[in-house]
Design an enzyme around this catalytic site. Structure first.
Site, PDB file in Angstrom:
ATOM      1  N   LEU B 184      15.486  10.330  47.684  1.00 60.58           N
ATOM      2  CA  LEU B 184      14.339   9.557  48.156  1.00 60.58           C
ATOM      3  C   LEU B 184      13.476   9.088  46.999  1.00 60.58           C
ATOM      4  CD1 LEU B 184      13.349  11.722  51.252  1.00 60.58           C
ATOM      5  CD2 LEU B 184      14.347   9.425  51.274  1.00 60.58           C
ATOM      6  N   HIS B 259       6.334  11.309  49.498  1.00 58.96           N
ATOM      7  CA  HIS B 259       6.250  11.111  48.046  1.00 58.96           C
ATOM      8  C   HIS B 259       4.790  11.097  47.597  1.00 58.96           C
ATOM      9  CE1 HIS B 259       7.566   9.679  44.061  1.00 58.96           C
ATOM     10  NE2 HIS B 259       6.389   9.072  44.053  1.00 58.96           N
ATOM     11  N   GLU B 398      15.485  -2.563  22.182  1.00 62.06           N
ATOM     12  CA  GLU B 398      14.194  -2.252  21.575  1.00 62.06           C
ATOM     13  C   GLU B 398      13.484  -1.102  22.287  1.00 62.06           C
ATOM     14  OE1 GLU B 398      15.206  -5.239  22.616  1.00 62.06           O
ATOM     15  OE2 GLU B 398      15.448  -6.421  20.784  1.00 62.06           O
ATOM     16  N   PHE B 423      10.251  -9.714  19.796  1.00 68.21           N
ATOM     17  CA  PHE B 423      11.109  -8.828  20.567  1.00 68.21           C
ATOM     18  C   PHE B 423      10.506  -7.434  20.739  1.00 68.21           C
ATOM     19  CE2 PHE B 423      14.536 -11.730  18.740  1.00 68.21           C
ATOM     20  CZ  PHE B 423      14.377 -12.629  19.792  1.00 68.21           C
TER      21      PHE B 423
END
Lengths: 652, 652
Positions: B184, B259, B398, B423
């Site tokens: 879950l 949750h 990265e 990047f």
């Protein structure tokens, strides 16, 4: 080709590949920069693709039934441009403008080249955009195929694997990934060199149909593309092709230290001599878009085509979507938001996001919502409940979510993509590339700032305004209450570009009447008098802290002006300057639940920087911790108490 | 346990797991928030790990020979805290301070809890940090094992697969990934539910040794951990455990909508009743660190230990590193940089980065360099040539590069991680978490700004200062010439935190003598006179544009002051204020090759915002294109021509 047994056909495709190679070399030498060798490795595959399989209305790149070709390895742009030139999309001579100032043939594909769907050049992003295209085709019963040409180096990017898992989860069997395994990265051999099995194993594990081929063998290429296009499984298809960087020129082929380097003029002559005679008049005659060639007999009668059996396109229902799409497709704001929230109600702006987005979905069928598996926190689940067909669960993979959203947006949809504000940082590079792509996406970051409380700093979005704000052309809105949220959301829906809505975890009091008007670039003066000494410019949760401070200060006959900068970018320069001119101390205090650099404060500073006004920035200056929202606002120095202290310090 | 056939031993570990569960429930109810059910799914595995396998000096968390336990699923922090409490690391009662303001037991693990190695809570990052630990152990012949406890939801994050491929590429067989497959996610079932084979297949494809087990069966857990710890292959090890969220409490177990929710006080009582009698005095007696228990007989004589055969630790050479490590380990700056560059030489700052980093590596053995497969562009290859053992090629991934760097830094190394500036945006979330982790990393972003030229906008770092600048405690340096680069690099090496060096693609003229001094927070006044009308504050490439503008303006007897703000963050407030006071128009022009928001201009604005000075920001305001560097600087509005026009416009 195979079944025809036609050596002539093979010869012709070889000749076309030769011409492709020639122009990749000629254009990069003319540019004196560019990635010639990375083009040559993929030249044979790309030639067969364009010669036989790519179905596309070259006169109308925005025909929704066109196949899509995403050059994920964007540095092979000379190949990309050459292919479309040989397909009649631009004059061949224009290829010599490659990388020149003013040319649309930029170093990496950008949308000013009209055959570019998404800007590439930051590796590992093409498959996500391609998955967005393929998903839309599935959703709207469009027959087009999406081809994504990837380099082997970029397979190290996690975003590729997010996209791969997404594609197989949604059974995108209309998506075709082609991996150009040319072994050599920029500075050394890739992780797996020419061990194709490494890629095959990984892609297979992600439930792709995978075929490993010799990427310079036309028969193998043709068979692989034919199988890919006729993929009858429910899995996406991958072709893993062993190739050689620099293929076709002996002194380039499979050699180190040629990445990103053009040939000198002398070397170019040597190379062209090696390539041999080329018929410069050869061209691609692209196959018509798939929805227009539904009759198998049309295919058989076409000598250009492979005779390898191709499944009837009728396995896809005929396209129901319009054959052309507009990039801006959302209805007028007035149709969407009719806020029913009443002053004094307590509602979380994040909840309003979900409520109003669902309404926007009613009035406009092009609105999509995407979420990174926090839809019960961002409240995008309300959209899902109302429009399950247009909700895309992206699971906890924010990079791919942004790429998929970009793909949807480039085919005329208006995607809203949500997660926690802090987790959108995960996709900064994808958001950046969405801006470069001319994407049309509204992002929503929930749980902004320290006001989230107990979950602690890893869950606090405190750099999101800096991130979205740095990118040109973006819009940032941070509503303090439900009415503002409901009113600005349709504005973002109608904004053709990248916008960002910042929502709050806690419930906040409604402070506006539902008849209030809100604009991009607007603000609201909440408190003012003729005796105001300075202006407090707040946004989101800090609007309430500013209002509390106002009330307390008023008791001491200290009058301050309070402005709600719900539009953070663009900030309301005119109103702020007016406030400065009408208050005594020529000073604005900015107060925000965001780190000090790159937030509202800096937008305000920039807006008034030429006036000689003084600006005092109040923002989060250090890493916060768990606690209640109120404790943290105070500890961060942005509570009403802190504001009062700041105002008083300025009176001294 | 198995071979002992001891029901008593099994009973005891079950009882300990019961106590672990109790405290996870008690602490979250006390906090009235937190992820109780996510703790319960992993409670059995974690209990066996701590009871039998985890080798750790609880009195000295910074003992370099300690095993490492990374809670990648950071929301299970109550489990993390409970484990270390039961191991004697903190009083059990302190667990009730969970998530309270001032407590070190924050919502997600932060480094103020002394057993936290890296902050977690942004999912999918733990395996990279763990790979950094495991890599260091390999490099320095340390026997410790690294355990990374991951959730199944986070397996969707691409960064996990970057880390997985990195780990197998570097044969990190001392790394143990434990995937808690509780089915879950936050808002729905995960992509693969309880289909363990999906994880097994993917991890196997990445060359992991993989074992699927029942994560609530003590025998299976024990066997799996034993195999993992005794892994004789050259592959990293993964345990894929089927578990149930909320395990142990009937109304929580495998149920939706629990949750991130604690039990009410009433529900807590019900749950504790279900758990049954618990011996509150049970504790973990952790195994000693591995380098200290090299003798197999010691293991056998210990009744707490599994009797499953454990390979002699002597397969690892004894630790050569000090048993304690300091977080700040780099030598004094003076030992490193002795610039030999002469005024007028043309050298690219990115090249100097490589040259000086190699020198720093000579003087200090704790310096590491990492690169994302652009080492011949960033010039980190010069470090690689000098110190191959301390260079880590991370390929084009990265996010994982930053996580590995963080891992290295938390064990006392000083990693320098480089890629193109643009990047690094790929890893913004990892950089953010490095700041929260108290990491000690110097980043280098090369190819900053439009001055890179032909490669085009996807390769231009124009938002990097905004990104690094937003995070608290970061340092940003942008040298204009070789001498500055050589001088500031040792400063970053000695800075204990996250720093960023921005380097340029083109060669630039050396403008400083090698005897010049540079400081964090410093600047250089390059041109000044008593007749200066205003100040031009530049950084990096624009320093040269400002100098050109100065020369031209001087011809017309217009005198401007030129300041090189090589230290962008912190910016030299004192000097700037001094310049304001000494020039006629109380004005600073900032000019930078960066987008307008979040760059040098905003740092300068903030520094002088309370003085009433005027600031004119010149920066890149739109998406640029391919062209020569000079063409683009001019088109972007930041060339000498643009500066001259701006100055003249201010004189009107």
């Amino acid at each position: 080709m195979k079944n025809e047994g036609s050596e002539k056909a093979l010869q012709q495709v070889q000749d076309k590949a030769k011409l492709v190679r020639k122009w990749c070399l000629v254009s990069t030498t003319a540019a004196n920069s560019g990635h010639a060798t990375s083009c040559l490795s993929a030249a044979d595959i790309a030639t067969v693709l364009f010669d036989t399989y790519f179905s596309y209305d070259i006169k109308n790149p925005r025909n929704i039934t066109n196949d899509r070709f995403v050059l994920s390895k964007g540095h092979a742009s000379p190949l990309f441009y050459t292919l479309f030139a040989m397909a009649g999309g631009l004059p061949m001579e224009e290829l010599k403008t490659l990388r020149k100032f003013g040319s649309n043939l930029q170093g990496h594909p950008m949308p000013d080249f009209k055959f570019t769907d998404v800007a590439t050049g930051s590796l590992g992003q093409g498959l996500s955009a391609g998955a967005g295209f393929a998903l839309l085709a599935k959703k709207e019963n469009l027959a087009f195929k999406t081809f994504v040409l990837m380099g082997d180096s970029e397979m190290a990017e996690g975003s590729v694997w997010e996209a791969a898992n997404f594609a197989s989860y949604y059974k995108l069997n209309n998506l075709i990934a082609i991996v150009d395994v040319n072994r050599l990265g920029q500075s050394q051999e890739t992780m797996y060199g020419h061990h194709l099995d490494e890629y095959v194993r990984r892609l297979s594990s992600c439930d792709f149909e995978v075929l490993a081929i010799d990427g310079h063998n036309y028969e193998e290429i043709d068979k692989a593309l034919s199988l890919a296009v006729n993929n009858k499984s429910d899995r996406p298809f991958a072709i893993v092709a062993q190739t050689f960087k620099g293929r076709g020129v002996s002194f380039l082929e499979n050699k180190d230290n040629w990445h990103g380097k053009p040939l000198s003029k002398d070397d170019l002559q040597k190379a062209l001599k090696e390539l041999g005679e080329v018929d410069d008049e050869l061209r691609f005659e692209l196959r018509s878009p798939r929805s227009a060639v539904a009759h198998p007999s049309t295919i058989e009668s076409d000598a250009r085509r492979s005779s390898v059996a191709r499944g009837p396109v009728s396995s896809f229902p005929p396209a129901s979507a319009p054959s052309k799409y507009s990039v801006r497709a959302v209805g007028s704001p007035s149709s969407a938001a009719t806020p029913h929230y009443k002053i004094g109600d307590e509602v979380a702006t994040r909840q309003v996001y979900g409520e109003v987005l669902a309404e926007l979905g009613n009035s406009n069928p092009d609105v999509y919502a995407l979420d990174a598996e926090v839809k019960n926190s961002t409240f995008s689940e309300l959209f899902q409940k109302a429009h399950p067909q247009r909700f895309v669960e992206c699971f906890i993979a924010e990079q791919n979510m942004v790429g998929v959203a970009l793909g949807l947006s480039k085919l005329g949809k208006k995607p809203f993509a949500s997660s926690f504000a802090c987790f959108l940082t995960r996709a900064f590079d994808q958001i950046r590339m969405s801006v470069l792509s001319g994407g049309n996406i509204a992002f929503c970051g929930s749980h902004a700032g320290v006001s989230i409380g107990e979950d602690g700093p890893s869950q606090m979005g405190l750099e999101d305004i800096a991130m979205f704000g740095a990118l040109p052309g973006t819009i940032i809105m941070q509503p303090a209450d439900a009415v503002t949220t409901a009113k600005v959301l349709p504005l973002l829906a109608d904004y053709n570009g990248i916008s960002y809505l910042r929502t709050l975890r806690p419930k906040t009091k409604v402070i506006y009447n539902s008849s209030e008007k809100f604009t991009i670039g607007g603000s609201k003066i909440l408190k003012q008098s003729k005796n105001d000494i300075l202006t407090i410019s707040a946004t989101g949760i800090t609007v309430f802290e500013a209002l509390k401070a106002y009330e307390e200060l008023k008791k001491e006959s200290i009058f301050v002006r309070v402005v709600d900068c719900y539009s953070v970018k663009p900030v309301d320069e005119e109103t702020l300057k007016k406030c400065l001119s009408e208050t005594k101390k020529n000073t604005i205090i900015t107060v925000e639940d965001h780190f000090a650099h790159g937030g509202l404060g800096d937008f305000v500073l920039s807006a008034v920087s030429q006036t000689g006004a003084k600006v005092e920035k109040m923002a989060v200056e250090q890493i916060m911790r768990s606690g209640t929202g109120d404790e943290l606002l105070d500890a961060a120095g942005i509570s009403s108490r802190n504001i009062i202290a700041k105002v008083k310090s300025l009176l001294k």
